[in-house]
Every structure is written in C-alpha cells, then in structure tokens.
Design an enzyme around this catalytic site. Structure first.
Site, PDB file in Angstrom:
ATOM      1  N   SER A 143       0.829  -1.202   0.000  1.00 12.70           N
ATOM      2  CA  SER A 143       0.000   0.000   0.000  1.00 12.70           C
ATOM      3  C   SER A 143       0.864   1.253   0.000  1.00 12.70           C
ATOM      4  O   SER A 143       1.970   1.269   0.568  1.00 12.70           O
ATOM      5  CB  SER A 143      -0.895   0.008   1.245  1.00 12.70           C
ATOM      6  OG  SER A 143      -1.526   1.264   1.415  1.00 12.70           O
TER       7      SER A 143
ATOM      8  N   TYR B  23      -2.405  -0.152  10.086  1.00 17.77           N
ATOM      9  CA  TYR B  23      -2.602  -0.771   8.772  1.00 17.77           C
ATOM     10  C   TYR B  23      -1.317  -0.669   7.947  1.00 17.77           C
ATOM     11  O   TYR B  23      -0.845  -1.657   7.372  1.00 17.77           O
ATOM     12  CB  TYR B  23      -3.757  -0.084   8.038  1.00 17.77           C
ATOM     13  CG  TYR B  23      -3.842  -0.434   6.575  1.00 17.77           C
ATOM     14  CD1 TYR B  23      -4.276  -1.690   6.163  1.00 17.77           C
ATOM     15  CD2 TYR B  23      -3.498   0.500   5.594  1.00 17.77           C
ATOM     16  CE1 TYR B  23      -4.356  -2.022   4.825  1.00 17.77           C
ATOM     17  CE2 TYR B  23      -3.572   0.182   4.250  1.00 17.77           C
ATOM     18  CZ  TYR B  23      -3.997  -1.070   3.866  1.00 17.77           C
ATOM     19  OH  TYR B  23      -4.063  -1.400   2.542  1.00 17.77           O
TER      20      TYR B  23
END
Length: 336
Positions: free
Chosen positions: A128, A153
């Site tokens: 990501s 995350y």
C-alpha cells in the site's frame, strides 16, 4: 494448467483480476472469508460475476486459518499466487487492530508457508502507498526508506514486505509487492471516499470532506491497477544484478524480490476529485469541511518509473473519465 490462487477474490481488486485471468482461459481458485467489514451482498454480487465460468472455483476460507490454508495449498498446488486478501482501511485499524494482526500478519505468514512448501513460481501481493507514512518528499519512490508508518494498517503492510523478503532470501521464492495508490472504479469498496460521496450526494445528504478538501491523492483507476498486476504476475521477481549492499535500495534485493508502486502519477486535490464527481452526477454536493483524521496521510504521489522499466506500463486514466465510469456503474448497479 495449475490454477492461479487469488486471495480476497470477492474484493474489489480481486474480482477484476479474476475476470482478467478467466478471460484468458487461465483457471482461478479464489478464496475469501466474506467478512462483514462492508456489505456482504456486494461481495456476493462480485462473486456472481465469476461463478458462471467453469474455470473458476470459490472457497470460503480465512487466510488466518493455518490448517485450512495448508490443506488448500496441498490440494490446489497453484502455479502462482495473487495475494489480495487483507483487513483494509486506515481508520478502522485504529479501533480494531486485532483484525489487522490476524489477517495481515498471521494470514500473510500462512501464504508464505504455502508458497514455500509447494514451489509456487511467483507470489504477487498487495502492499500500500500507506507504507510511505510520514515521508514528505514527493513523488514517493520505492528507493525511499519507509520506516515511519502513521497507522497500524500501514505497519502491517510494511511488515508484509519484510516477511516476503525473508522468504525470498531463505527459500528463493520470487515475491513482488505492489504498493497501490488509492484505487477506485466500478465495483469499488463502500468505505472509500468516491463510493461514500456518491451514495450521500444521491441521497441528498451532506458529505464529510476531511483535511478541508486539501488532501492530495494519486487516484488510480481499477483497469490500470489490473493491467499492472497482470504484467507483474507474468514476470517473476529476480535478483537485482546492480544491488549494492553498502547502499541498499529497499525496492530490490540480492534475492528474487521486488517492490513497485502502482499509481496514476497525477496527484489530485480532494476538492478537484469532488468537482469531477459533481460533474458526473450533475449536481452540487453539500459539504461539511473537517480536519484531517488520525492515521491519514496528507498527500500521496507515485513515482512509477520502476514499474515502467520492469513491465513497460504506467497507469494513465484521467480522473474525470474514471469517476464518470464509476458513477455509471453505481447508477446501474443500485438502480438510482
């Protein structure tokens, strides 16, 4: 032909990737735990796009289930693995970190073990843009250090890259991590801004605009993401002959390991994104301007030169065109 295993096949990117492979008569085994992070009916509708194809097999399975994953790998013996399953969402990770530990860390470990034990030709997995965290030099490049995540995350995604490198180094497994930059388009996730804004605007409700509308994102259309994934999947990672351990490049290695950005390389201010949506919908949104939320990055911008050099591809979908395509899908799917 041994199938490609796609984890998270009921997800936004997973469904599109499965469709692409199936269109080439490449068999796909897809797994998903169908959790309730967002509307399960949407996930089932995505699966309905895949199920009619005889080359597709779906298995409802949680990647954190070590025994079940070991059994699946032994049965399927996939040629390649496209790992897209994860607990998504920056903001949700603040309140529910255990979900991220289970799926993104334990689950990824199970994927790596399966690839090791069954000689998988290539593991491609979703990282990501969030891993760039506190970095402020733009555009973000794979050669940048990413040691300061600002959400749990992001930390789990950075951990995935490190875990993959260890398996590439120890066992020679070709692994490629793809850092996605704000993916959008038809069949997208309901927790993403474009989906939430469209839903609210059509219902005559006010939209919450964080960062006072000045956040910047490298919005990347789903078709560009899929094209990049497929080209990378077909080209297993190799050791970098120019790798210098005295001046290490985090995006490559002496092991068969690579990291690539997949972004549109056209950073867009959030308010401009909203203007494109208003144009597509033919209406003006009622806006509530709010400060940036904890864990959110102010800006993202992808340097995609490494991806282009590797597979001769760089995303380029104009935001206005991509947003219009999403709106057309949304109106058709929800009949509004």
């Amino acid at each position: 032909m041994n199938p490609v295993l796609i984890t998270g096949c009921a997800g936004f990117i997973g469904m599109h990737c499965a469709q692409h492979l199936l269109a080439q008569s490449i068999p796909v085994v897809g797994i998903d735990n169908l959790n309730n992070y967002y509307d399960i009916a949407l996930k089932q509708a995505r699966l309905d796009q895949l199920r009619p194809n005889s080359d597709f097999r779906f298995v409802e399975l949680d990647i954190a289930d070590r025994k079940a994953m070991a059994t699946l790998f032994a049965e399927v013996k996939p040629s390649r693995v496209l790992h897209l399953a994860a607990q998504a969402g920056v903001r949700y990770s603040i309140d529910q970190p255990d979900d991220y530990t289970d799926s993104n860390l334990l689950g990824f470990g199970n994927i790596l073990q399966g690839c090791r034990l069954h000689q998988v030709e290539h593991l491609v997995y979703a990282s990501s843009s969030s891993v760039y965290g506190g970095n402020t030099r733009m555009p973000f490049a794979e050669s940048d250090a990413v040691d300061h995540p600002i959400s749990y995350y992001a930390a789990t995604k950075k951990a995935n890259e490190l875990m993959a490198h260890s398996y590439s180094h120890l066992y020679g497994i070709p692994t490629t991590g793809l850092r996605f930059f704000t993916v959008y388009g038809p069949w997208g996730r309901p927790d993403m801004a474009l989906f939430k804004f469209t839903q609210a605007i059509l219902a005559g409700e006010t939209i919450d605009v964080y960062g006072d509308g000045q956040l910047v994102r490298d919005f990347t259309y789903i078709d560009d993401i899929v094209e990049g994934i497929m080209r990378v999947l077909d080209k297993p990672a190799t050791p970098d002959a120019s790798y210098n351990s005295h001046q290490p490049n985090p995006g490559t290695s002496m092991a068969p390991y690579r990291i690539f950005n997949i972004g549109n390389n056209a950073p867009t201010v959030l308010m401009d994104y909203i203007v494109a949506l208003e144009s597509a919908l033919g209406t003006t949104a009622q806006k509530r301007m709010l400060p940036i939320q904890p864990g959110d990055m102010h800006s993202t911008s992808a340097d995609t030169r490494a991806l282009q050099a590797w597979v001769d591809f760089a995303p380029a979908m104009p935001v206005a065109t991509g947003v219009q395509r999403f709106v057309d899908w949304y109106r058709s799917f929800y009949r509004v």
